[in-house]
Scaffold this motif. Structure first.
Motif, PDB file in Angstrom:
ATOM      1  N   LEU A 190       0.851  -1.186   0.000  1.00  0.00           N
ATOM      2  CA  LEU A 190       0.000   0.000   0.000  1.00  0.00           C
ATOM      3  C   LEU A 190       0.887   1.237   0.000  1.00  0.00           C
ATOM      4  O   LEU A 190       1.874   1.303   0.746  1.00  0.00           O
ATOM      5  CB  LEU A 190      -0.913   0.005   1.230  1.00  0.00           C
ATOM      6  N   TYR A 191       0.558   2.176  -0.865  1.00  0.00           N
ATOM      7  CA  TYR A 191       1.377   3.373  -1.060  1.00  0.00           C
ATOM      8  C   TYR A 191       0.504   4.611  -0.910  1.00  0.00           C
ATOM      9  O   TYR A 191      -0.647   4.626  -1.347  1.00  0.00           O
ATOM     10  CB  TYR A 191       1.985   3.391  -2.467  1.00  0.00           C
ATOM     11  N   TRP A 192       1.085   5.669  -0.377  1.00  0.00           N
ATOM     12  CA  TRP A 192       0.463   6.994  -0.369  1.00  0.00           C
ATOM     13  C   TRP A 192       1.337   7.942  -1.192  1.00  0.00           C
ATOM     14  O   TRP A 192       2.567   7.986  -1.012  1.00  0.00           O
ATOM     15  CB  TRP A 192       0.340   7.554   1.051  1.00  0.00           C
ATOM     16  N   TYR A 193       0.680   8.689  -2.078  1.00  0.00           N
ATOM     17  CA  TYR A 193       1.323   9.738  -2.856  1.00  0.00           C
ATOM     18  C   TYR A 193       0.471  10.997  -2.730  1.00  0.00           C
ATOM     19  O   TYR A 193      -0.714  10.927  -2.377  1.00  0.00           O
ATOM     20  CB  TYR A 193       1.382   9.367  -4.346  1.00  0.00           C
ATOM     21  N   ARG A 194       1.058  12.150  -3.052  1.00  0.00           N
ATOM     22  CA  ARG A 194       0.247  13.338  -3.205  1.00  0.00           C
ATOM     23  C   ARG A 194       0.594  14.005  -4.520  1.00  0.00           C
ATOM     24  O   ARG A 194       1.719  13.892  -5.018  1.00  0.00           O
ATOM     25  CB  ARG A 194       0.405  14.299  -2.031  1.00  0.00           C
ATOM     26  N   GLN A 195      -0.402  14.679  -5.068  1.00  0.00           N
ATOM     27  CA  GLN A 195      -0.268  15.301  -6.379  1.00  0.00           C
ATOM     28  C   GLN A 195      -0.754  16.736  -6.282  1.00  0.00           C
ATOM     29  O   GLN A 195      -1.936  16.986  -6.031  1.00  0.00           O
ATOM     30  CB  GLN A 195      -1.083  14.519  -7.415  1.00  0.00           C
ATOM     31  N   ILE A 227       4.675   7.477   1.624  1.00  0.00           N
ATOM     32  CA  ILE A 227       4.948   6.360   2.523  1.00  0.00           C
ATOM     33  C   ILE A 227       4.490   5.062   1.867  1.00  0.00           C
ATOM     34  O   ILE A 227       3.582   5.058   1.044  1.00  0.00           O
ATOM     35  CB  ILE A 227       4.258   6.566   3.889  1.00  0.00           C
ATOM     36  N   TYR A 228       5.126   3.951   2.239  1.00  0.00           N
ATOM     37  CA  TYR A 228       4.863   2.645   1.639  1.00  0.00           C
ATOM     38  C   TYR A 228       4.802   1.582   2.735  1.00  0.00           C
ATOM     39  O   TYR A 228       5.673   1.534   3.597  1.00  0.00           O
ATOM     40  CB  TYR A 228       5.975   2.342   0.645  1.00  0.00           C
ATOM     41  N   PHE A 229       3.769   0.758   2.687  1.00  0.00           N
ATOM     42  CA  PHE A 229       3.602  -0.374   3.595  1.00  0.00           C
ATOM     43  C   PHE A 229       3.691  -1.666   2.787  1.00  0.00           C
ATOM     44  O   PHE A 229       3.088  -1.790   1.727  1.00  0.00           O
ATOM     45  CB  PHE A 229       2.228  -0.326   4.275  1.00  0.00           C
ATOM     46  N   GLN A 230       4.418  -2.651   3.302  1.00  0.00           N
ATOM     47  CA  GLN A 230       4.485  -3.962   2.662  1.00  0.00           C
ATOM     48  C   GLN A 230       4.322  -5.023   3.752  1.00  0.00           C
ATOM     49  O   GLN A 230       5.211  -5.236   4.565  1.00  0.00           O
ATOM     50  CB  GLN A 230       5.812  -4.154   1.934  1.00  0.00           C
ATOM     51  N   SER A 256       6.192  -5.714   7.319  1.00  0.00           N
ATOM     52  CA  SER A 256       7.488  -5.027   7.408  1.00  0.00           C
ATOM     53  C   SER A 256       7.313  -3.598   7.898  1.00  0.00           C
ATOM     54  O   SER A 256       6.223  -3.025   7.787  1.00  0.00           O
ATOM     55  CB  SER A 256       8.170  -5.015   6.042  1.00  0.00           C
ATOM     56  N   ALA A 257       8.404  -3.044   8.429  1.00  0.00           N
ATOM     57  CA  ALA A 257       8.370  -1.641   8.833  1.00  0.00           C
ATOM     58  C   ALA A 257       8.113  -0.770   7.604  1.00  0.00           C
ATOM     59  O   ALA A 257       8.697  -1.005   6.538  1.00  0.00           O
ATOM     60  CB  ALA A 257       9.692  -1.258   9.481  1.00  0.00           C
ATOM     61  N   PRO A 258       7.254   0.228   7.712  1.00  0.00           N
ATOM     62  CA  PRO A 258       6.944   1.060   6.550  1.00  0.00           C
ATOM     63  C   PRO A 258       8.136   1.900   6.116  1.00  0.00           C
ATOM     64  O   PRO A 258       8.986   2.257   6.923  1.00  0.00           O
ATOM     65  CB  PRO A 258       5.796   1.944   7.037  1.00  0.00           C
ATOM     66  N   ASP A 259       8.164   2.206   4.823  1.00  0.00           N
ATOM     67  CA  ASP A 259       9.156   3.131   4.267  1.00  0.00           C
ATOM     68  C   ASP A 259       8.557   4.530   4.357  1.00  0.00           C
ATOM     69  O   ASP A 259       7.697   4.890   3.572  1.00  0.00           O
ATOM     70  CB  ASP A 259       9.456   2.751   2.822  1.00  0.00           C
ATOM     71  N   LYS A 260       9.056   5.320   5.313  1.00  0.00           N
ATOM     72  CA  LYS A 260       8.511   6.654   5.563  1.00  0.00           C
ATOM     73  C   LYS A 260       9.355   7.754   4.922  1.00  0.00           C
ATOM     74  O   LYS A 260       9.178   8.936   5.243  1.00  0.00           O
ATOM     75  CB  LYS A 260       8.446   6.918   7.069  1.00  0.00           C
ATOM     76  N   SER A 292      -2.569   0.368  -4.205  1.00  0.00           N
ATOM     77  CA  SER A 292      -2.188  -0.923  -3.647  1.00  0.00           C
ATOM     78  C   SER A 292      -1.730  -1.859  -4.756  1.00  0.00           C
ATOM     79  O   SER A 292      -2.023  -1.632  -5.939  1.00  0.00           O
ATOM     80  CB  SER A 292      -3.334  -1.545  -2.841  1.00  0.00           C
ATOM     81  N   SER A 293      -1.010  -2.892  -4.350  1.00  0.00           N
ATOM     82  CA  SER A 293      -0.464  -3.847  -5.304  1.00  0.00           C
ATOM     83  C   SER A 293      -0.390  -5.215  -4.643  1.00  0.00           C
ATOM     84  O   SER A 293      -0.109  -5.320  -3.457  1.00  0.00           O
ATOM     85  CB  SER A 293       0.931  -3.394  -5.748  1.00  0.00           C
ATOM     86  N   PRO A 294      -0.612  -6.283  -5.425  1.00  0.00           N
ATOM     87  CA  PRO A 294      -0.642  -7.611  -4.828  1.00  0.00           C
ATOM     88  C   PRO A 294       0.723  -8.247  -4.612  1.00  0.00           C
ATOM     89  O   PRO A 294       0.858  -9.185  -3.832  1.00  0.00           O
ATOM     90  CB  PRO A 294      -1.434  -8.429  -5.857  1.00  0.00           C
ATOM     91  N   ASP A 295       1.723  -7.728  -5.310  1.00  0.00           N
ATOM     92  CA  ASP A 295       2.937  -8.528  -5.413  1.00  0.00           C
ATOM     93  C   ASP A 295       4.195  -7.675  -5.458  1.00  0.00           C
ATOM     94  O   ASP A 295       5.025  -7.843  -6.319  1.00  0.00           O
ATOM     95  CB  ASP A 295       2.871  -9.374  -6.675  1.00  0.00           C
ATOM     96  N   ARG A 296       4.313  -6.748  -4.533  1.00  0.00           N
ATOM     97  CA  ARG A 296       5.474  -5.867  -4.496  1.00  0.00           C
ATOM     98  C   ARG A 296       5.585  -5.012  -5.756  1.00  0.00           C
ATOM     99  O   ARG A 296       6.649  -4.536  -6.099  1.00  0.00           O
ATOM    100  CB  ARG A 296       6.785  -6.647  -4.287  1.00  0.00           C
TER     101      ARG A 296
END
Lengths: 114, 111
Positions: A32-37, A47-50, A53-57, A94-98
């Motif tokens: 799951l990813y958050w972006y802003r435009q 930010i990215y959640f997988q 795992s710890a999120p990539d902030k 969101s994405s199913p497979d990285r």
């Protein structure tokens, strides 16, 4: 669900208030990813959640921004003490497979800080 | 740093062919994506290239040259509904890391 759902679709808030934006990803998607435009700008990674795992902030612009993902599903992006420069469309994907097959984006939340 | 460049705007006429270029300089490379975004809507996935060459999908094709840091999206038999913004995005690291997006190319198709 059938797609990525975001709420609210529009949010107008006063400067200095806190806001919460919600994202409900496609069922079974582990990433799951958050972006802003912003107008005239590209999508800016936040930010990215997988999975567990710890999120990539690394993309969060300041400590006023935070996000969590509960139970590996729904995510909430919180912006504290909003500023006018926070006005943008916040997109969740969101994405199913990285992400090998690209993301599925939600329709976004348009945030306006007045 | 990470940089992805694409033209800001392009115009074309119905039935024509248009090529949207994208150049990138990133810390690494693990795939390039093209997305289409109509005004006020979410971006939708169009294509993915990780190896050099051309990927064809109907009226749309995407090309990649990793040695040149270059890609293009080719749209054939343009239709009015193709008027949209086209976003080039690169995944700089291993699968699962976030994509870096260019600012997008706004394509206007006229009759």
């Amino acid at each position: 669900g059938a797609g990525v759902s975001q709420s609210p679709s529009n949010k107008v808030t006063e400067k200095g208030k806190d806001v919460e934006l919600r994202c409900d990803p496609i069922s079974g998607h582990t990433a799951l990813y958050w972006y802003r435009q912003s107008l005239g700008q590209g999508l800016e990674f936040l930010i990215y959640f997988q999975g567990n795992s710890a999120p990539d902030k690394s993309g969060l612009p300041s400590d006023r921004f935070s996000a969590e993902r509960t139970g590996g599903s729904v995510s909430t992006l919180t912006i504290q003490r909003t500023q006018q420069e926070d006005s943008a469309v916040y997109l969740c994907a969101s994405s199913p497979d990285r992400g090998r097959n690209g993301y599925t984006f939600g329709s976004g939340t348009r945030l306006t800080v007045v | 740093g990470q940089n992805i460049d694409q033209p800001t705007e392009m115009t074309a006429t119905e039935g024509a062919i248009v090529q949207i270029n994208c150049t990138y300089q990133t810390s690494g490379f693990n795939g390039l994506f093209w997305y289409q975004q109509h005004a006020g809507e979410a971006p939708t996935f169009l294509s993915y290239n990780v190896l050099d060459g051309l990927e064809e999908k109907g009226r749309f094709s995407s090309f990649l040259s990793r040695s040149k840091g270059y890609s293009y999206l080719l749209l054939k038999e343009l239709q009015m509904k193709d008027s949209a913004s086209y976003l080039c995005a690169v995944r700089p690291n291993q699968a699962g890391t976030a994509l870096i997006f260019g600012k997008g190319t706004t394509l206007s198709v006229s009759s």
